[in-house]
Design a protein around this motif. Sequence first.
Motif, PDB file in Angstrom:
ATOM      1  N   PRO A  97       0.981  -1.410   0.556  1.00  0.00           N
ATOM      2  CA  PRO A  97      -0.314  -0.077   0.339  1.00  0.00           C
ATOM      3  C   PRO A  97       0.879   0.937  -0.237  1.00  0.00           C
ATOM      4  CG  PRO A  97       0.006  -0.780   2.093  1.00  0.00           C
ATOM      5  CD  PRO A  97       0.882  -2.085   1.335  1.00  0.00           C
ATOM      6  N   ASN A  98      -0.057   2.529   0.189  1.00  0.00           N
ATOM      7  CA  ASN A  98       0.595   3.666  -0.226  1.00  0.00           C
ATOM      8  C   ASN A  98       1.995   4.276  -0.803  1.00  0.00           C
ATOM      9  OD1 ASN A  98      -0.767   4.935   2.053  1.00  0.00           O
ATOM     10  ND2 ASN A  98       0.395   3.259   3.290  1.00  0.00           N
ATOM     11  N   GLN A  99       1.826   3.134  -2.157  1.00  0.00           N
ATOM     12  CA  GLN A  99       2.833   3.383  -3.380  1.00  0.00           C
ATOM     13  C   GLN A  99       3.511   5.259  -3.740  1.00  0.00           C
ATOM     14  OE1 GLN A  99       3.558   1.077  -5.674  1.00  0.00           O
ATOM     15  NE2 GLN A  99       2.857  -1.020  -4.145  1.00  0.00           N
ATOM     16  N   GLU A 100       2.171   5.777  -3.566  1.00  0.00           N
ATOM     17  CA  GLU A 100       3.335   7.036  -3.976  1.00  0.00           C
ATOM     18  C   GLU A 100       4.130   7.331  -2.911  1.00  0.00           C
ATOM     19  OE1 GLU A 100       0.598   9.877  -5.093  1.00  0.00           O
ATOM     20  OE2 GLU A 100      -0.749   8.821  -6.648  1.00  0.00           O
ATOM     21  N   MET A 101       3.616   7.671  -1.451  1.00  0.00           N
ATOM     22  CA  MET A 101       4.479   7.751  -0.297  1.00  0.00           C
ATOM     23  C   MET A 101       5.628   7.513  -0.806  1.00  0.00           C
ATOM     24  SD  MET A 101       5.896   6.381   3.192  1.00  0.00           S
ATOM     25  CE  MET A 101       4.604   5.067   3.185  1.00  0.00           C
ATOM     26  N   LEU A 102       6.198   5.599  -1.008  1.00  0.00           N
ATOM     27  CA  LEU A 102       7.006   4.864  -0.595  1.00  0.00           C
ATOM     28  C   LEU A 102       8.201   5.808  -1.864  1.00  0.00           C
ATOM     29  CD1 LEU A 102       5.871   1.480  -0.208  1.00  0.00           C
ATOM     30  CD2 LEU A 102       6.826   2.622   1.517  1.00  0.00           C
ATOM     31  N   ALA A 103       7.346   6.041  -3.128  1.00  0.00           N
ATOM     32  CA  ALA A 103       8.609   6.091  -4.219  1.00  0.00           C
ATOM     33  C   ALA A 103       9.621   7.088  -3.599  1.00  0.00           C
ATOM     34  CB  ALA A 103       7.778   6.739  -5.131  1.00  0.00           C
ATOM     35  N   ASN A 104       8.888   8.507  -2.428  1.00  0.00           N
ATOM     36  CA  ASN A 104       9.681   9.063  -1.824  1.00  0.00           C
ATOM     37  C   ASN A 104      10.696   9.069  -0.690  1.00  0.00           C
ATOM     38  OD1 ASN A 104       8.102  11.047  -2.960  1.00  0.00           O
ATOM     39  ND2 ASN A 104       6.770  11.025  -1.345  1.00  0.00           N
ATOM     40  N   PHE A 105      10.791   7.688  -0.986  1.00  0.00           N
ATOM     41  CA  PHE A 105      12.505   7.115   0.022  1.00  0.00           C
ATOM     42  C   PHE A 105      12.852   6.131  -0.965  1.00  0.00           C
ATOM     43  CE2 PHE A 105       8.911   8.617   2.248  1.00  0.00           C
ATOM     44  CZ  PHE A 105       9.765   9.093   3.967  1.00  0.00           C
ATOM     45  N   ILE A 106      12.979   6.451  -2.365  1.00  0.00           N
ATOM     46  CA  ILE A 106      14.231   5.362  -2.745  1.00  0.00           C
ATOM     47  C   ILE A 106      15.018   5.766  -2.598  1.00  0.00           C
ATOM     48  CG2 ILE A 106      14.752   4.510  -5.206  1.00  0.00           C
ATOM     49  CD1 ILE A 106      12.271   3.179  -4.479  1.00  0.00           C
ATOM     50  N   GLY A 107      15.899   4.769  -2.510  1.00  0.00           N
ATOM     51  CA  GLY A 107      17.264   4.972  -2.174  1.00  0.00           C
ATOM     52  C   GLY A 107      17.530   5.364  -0.121  1.00  0.00           C
ATOM     53  N   MET A 108      16.718   5.504   0.356  1.00  0.00           N
ATOM     54  CA  MET A 108      16.738   5.534   1.879  1.00  0.00           C
ATOM     55  C   MET A 108      16.774   4.031   2.448  1.00  0.00           C
ATOM     56  SD  MET A 108      16.900   8.161   2.119  1.00  0.00           S
ATOM     57  CE  MET A 108      16.171   8.529   4.198  1.00  0.00           C
ATOM     58  N   PRO A 109      17.982   3.850   3.078  1.00  0.00           N
ATOM     59  CA  PRO A 109      17.786   2.045   3.865  1.00  0.00           C
ATOM     60  C   PRO A 109      16.878   2.096   4.330  1.00  0.00           C
ATOM     61  CG  PRO A 109      19.443   3.926   5.280  1.00  0.00           C
ATOM     62  CD  PRO A 109      18.824   4.922   4.533  1.00  0.00           C
ATOM     63  N   LEU A 110      17.153   1.056   4.281  1.00  0.00           N
ATOM     64  CA  LEU A 110      15.322  -0.076   4.672  1.00  0.00           C
ATOM     65  C   LEU A 110      15.370   0.358   5.729  1.00  0.00           C
ATOM     66  CD1 LEU A 110      15.926  -3.263   2.936  1.00  0.00           C
ATOM     67  CD2 LEU A 110      14.661  -1.298   2.223  1.00  0.00           C
ATOM     68  N   THR A 111      15.534   1.018   6.890  1.00  0.00           N
ATOM     69  CA  THR A 111      15.076   1.443   8.214  1.00  0.00           C
ATOM     70  C   THR A 111      14.732   2.409   8.104  1.00  0.00           C
ATOM     71  OG1 THR A 111      17.642   1.396   8.903  1.00  0.00           O
ATOM     72  CG2 THR A 111      16.519  -0.689   9.834  1.00  0.00           C
ATOM     73  N   LYS A 112      14.973   3.569   7.435  1.00  0.00           N
ATOM     74  CA  LYS A 112      14.494   4.858   7.243  1.00  0.00           C
ATOM     75  C   LYS A 112      13.672   5.091   6.512  1.00  0.00           C
ATOM     76  CE  LYS A 112      17.752   5.978   9.859  1.00  0.00           C
ATOM     77  NZ  LYS A 112      17.238   6.578  11.536  1.00  0.00           N
ATOM     78  N   VAL A 113      13.073   3.370   5.826  1.00  0.00           N
ATOM     79  CA  VAL A 113      12.125   3.445   5.056  1.00  0.00           C
ATOM     80  C   VAL A 113      10.843   3.409   5.893  1.00  0.00           C
ATOM     81  CG1 VAL A 113      10.148   2.831   3.084  1.00  0.00           C
ATOM     82  CG2 VAL A 113      12.589   3.040   2.930  1.00  0.00           C
ATOM     83  N   PRO A 114       9.302   4.742   5.890  1.00  0.00           N
ATOM     84  CA  PRO A 114       8.281   4.316   6.583  1.00  0.00           C
ATOM     85  C   PRO A 114       7.722   3.276   6.216  1.00  0.00           C
ATOM     86  CG  PRO A 114       8.104   6.721   5.548  1.00  0.00           C
ATOM     87  CD  PRO A 114       9.465   5.515   5.377  1.00  0.00           C
ATOM     88  N   ASP A 115       7.045   2.405   7.859  1.00  0.00           N
ATOM     89  CA  ASP A 115       6.437   0.871   6.981  1.00  0.00           C
ATOM     90  C   ASP A 115       5.198   1.678   6.630  1.00  0.00           C
ATOM     91  OD1 ASP A 115       4.902  -0.991   7.343  1.00  0.00           O
ATOM     92  OD2 ASP A 115       4.112  -0.552   9.407  1.00  0.00           O
ATOM     93  N   PRO A 116       4.680   0.892   5.669  1.00  0.00           N
ATOM     94  CA  PRO A 116       3.559   1.738   4.884  1.00  0.00           C
ATOM     95  C   PRO A 116       2.253   0.953   5.094  1.00  0.00           C
ATOM     96  CG  PRO A 116       5.007  -0.312   3.310  1.00  0.00           C
ATOM     97  CD  PRO A 116       5.532   0.084   4.804  1.00  0.00           C
ATOM     98  N   PHE A 117       2.453  -0.251   6.117  1.00  0.00           N
ATOM     99  CA  PHE A 117       0.850  -0.755   6.773  1.00  0.00           C
ATOM    100  C   PHE A 117       0.944   0.036   8.172  1.00  0.00           C
ATOM    101  CE2 PHE A 117       3.284  -4.388   4.207  1.00  0.00           C
ATOM    102  CZ  PHE A 117       2.402  -4.623   3.851  1.00  0.00           C
ATOM    103  N   SER A 122       9.514   1.216  10.912  1.00  0.00           N
ATOM    104  CA  SER A 122       9.882   1.671   9.460  1.00  0.00           C
ATOM    105  C   SER A 122       9.448   0.151   8.917  1.00  0.00           C
ATOM    106  CB  SER A 122      11.133   1.620   9.221  1.00  0.00           C
ATOM    107  OG  SER A 122      11.760   0.570   9.536  1.00  0.00           O
ATOM    108  N   PHE A 123       9.822   0.420   7.009  1.00  0.00           N
ATOM    109  CA  PHE A 123       9.658  -1.010   6.509  1.00  0.00           C
ATOM    110  C   PHE A 123      10.283  -1.899   6.880  1.00  0.00           C
ATOM    111  CE2 PHE A 123       9.709  -2.420   1.941  1.00  0.00           C
ATOM    112  CZ  PHE A 123       8.610  -3.209   2.181  1.00  0.00           C
TER     113      PHE A 123
END
Length: 528
Positions: A97-117, A122-123
């Motif tokens: 879910p929240n595809q557009e939000m996640l697209a803003n975090f390309i390149g970030m460490p996975l622990t800095k990507v917000p949890d889409p759920f 983090s994700f």
Amino acid sequence: MSSSPEIIQQALDSKAWPFQEAETLLKRLEKAGNKKGYVLFETGYGPSGLPHIGTFGEVARTTMVRQAFEFISDVPTKLIAFSDDMDGFRKVPGNLPNQEMLANFIGMPLTKVPDPFGTHESFAHHNNARLCSFLDGFGFDYEFKSATEAYTSGEMDATLLKMLASFEAIMKVMLPTLGAERQATYSPFLPLCPRTGRVLQVPLVSRDVDAGTITYRDEETSQLVEVPVTGGHCKMQWKADWAMRWAGLGVDYEMAGKDLMESVKLSSAICRILGVLPPEGFSYELFLDENGEKISKSKGNGLTMDDWLKYGTPESLSLYMFQSPRKAKKLYFDIIPKTVDEYITHLGKYAEQEGKQKFANPVWHIHNGTPPAQKIPVTFALLLNLVSASNAEDKETLWGYISGYAEGATPEDLPLLDQLVGYALVYYENFVKPTKQYRAPTAEEKRALESLVEELESLEDNLPASDYQNVVFAVGNEQGYENLREWFGALYEILLGQKQGPRMGSFIALYGRKKTIDLIMDTLRSYK
């Protein structure tokens, strides 16, 4: 050692692959020593996606080797499930879910990507929690380790400084494996941009071994940026990262898929540059779909964990992982009933086996030497055919037949069989019933079926399955079937609507002599 030398030798003589791996690992320790005081097993996990059947396979197989090692040695062991959660977020999986939000975090460490759920920090934290829940659900004994914590806590600092001092030697290993364009920009160190927080893949301008830093040029500002390689300010490229993990943690054993064989070689070479013996390993083959193509998470062309566990027991899945791990195997729905029955067969044989036979039996490895003492009187395939013939829609109906077949059998005394009854109902409804194709009997087949009815009417109820089987054989012979497979094939297609079926004697004993007669007579009447 907790086991006697004679028993250990029986285990090694079994030639079961976990014992072969354990023996290799023991020889490594005897030759190279072990300053840690324990043997470290590791499995890796990429938290850019949820745990899947491959994750289970790697942890299950590693656990089997660990158990075998503990049986032949008194050296303590640990298993680390390592999550590469500092890896850069490369693309947005289409099933989130929240595809557009996640697209803003390309390149970030996975622990800095917000949890889409929206349930975790983090994700990566979300997926790490799913991993631990997943492994806990199967009762695996492991220690979870996060790459982010390993880097930021300083646990990897000493190894990172060694890698910086060995930069040129590492580059000599890696550059020949890359194309010309990638060679021009490659660095084993990936700085985390102080300005954006992103994991950067940029060429280095310089490095300072004494200061423990690297310098790169910010592509957006054109400014030179100097960052330490320690303290979580950098992470390593994949193959160098694997070597860093092996060296920094002192990993003694890690297996990997055949597709990573080249990575194992390169990571091992880097490990040796750091003055550390690479871990022992095991290269397992990948799974194939029903068409013989490699299973891909992006294609979705294979079974998931949930798929298997909807139709078969966790123990049957463990058996599938145990069997021939170095051979490519098809992983699709049709193999579940077969594997469930193979597990039942192995479990039934275990109590009668001795010496190396026990250690070669897969259930020893599935249950760490203590398989349950259950004798299952009915195969899964036979249950499926019972559902088909009886049109049963609930467990109680099936248990009525089972209790008549195996006197005294109850769901409480045979919990595994009770599980199989539930699986059979679901599997039949989803996979068997939609494919059924009954056919009309020929004139010759009608006469043979009528003869079978006459013979069954002359018999008593509750006879051994072999007695009923002998009658079916005799009728086939009397009716002139030169190849009795044709006779049994006719029974399956006419009575059950399928190309293959059970041992008819066992089916008659389970379903009941009178019920079988009724089934045949109803079929004959329907084709008059």
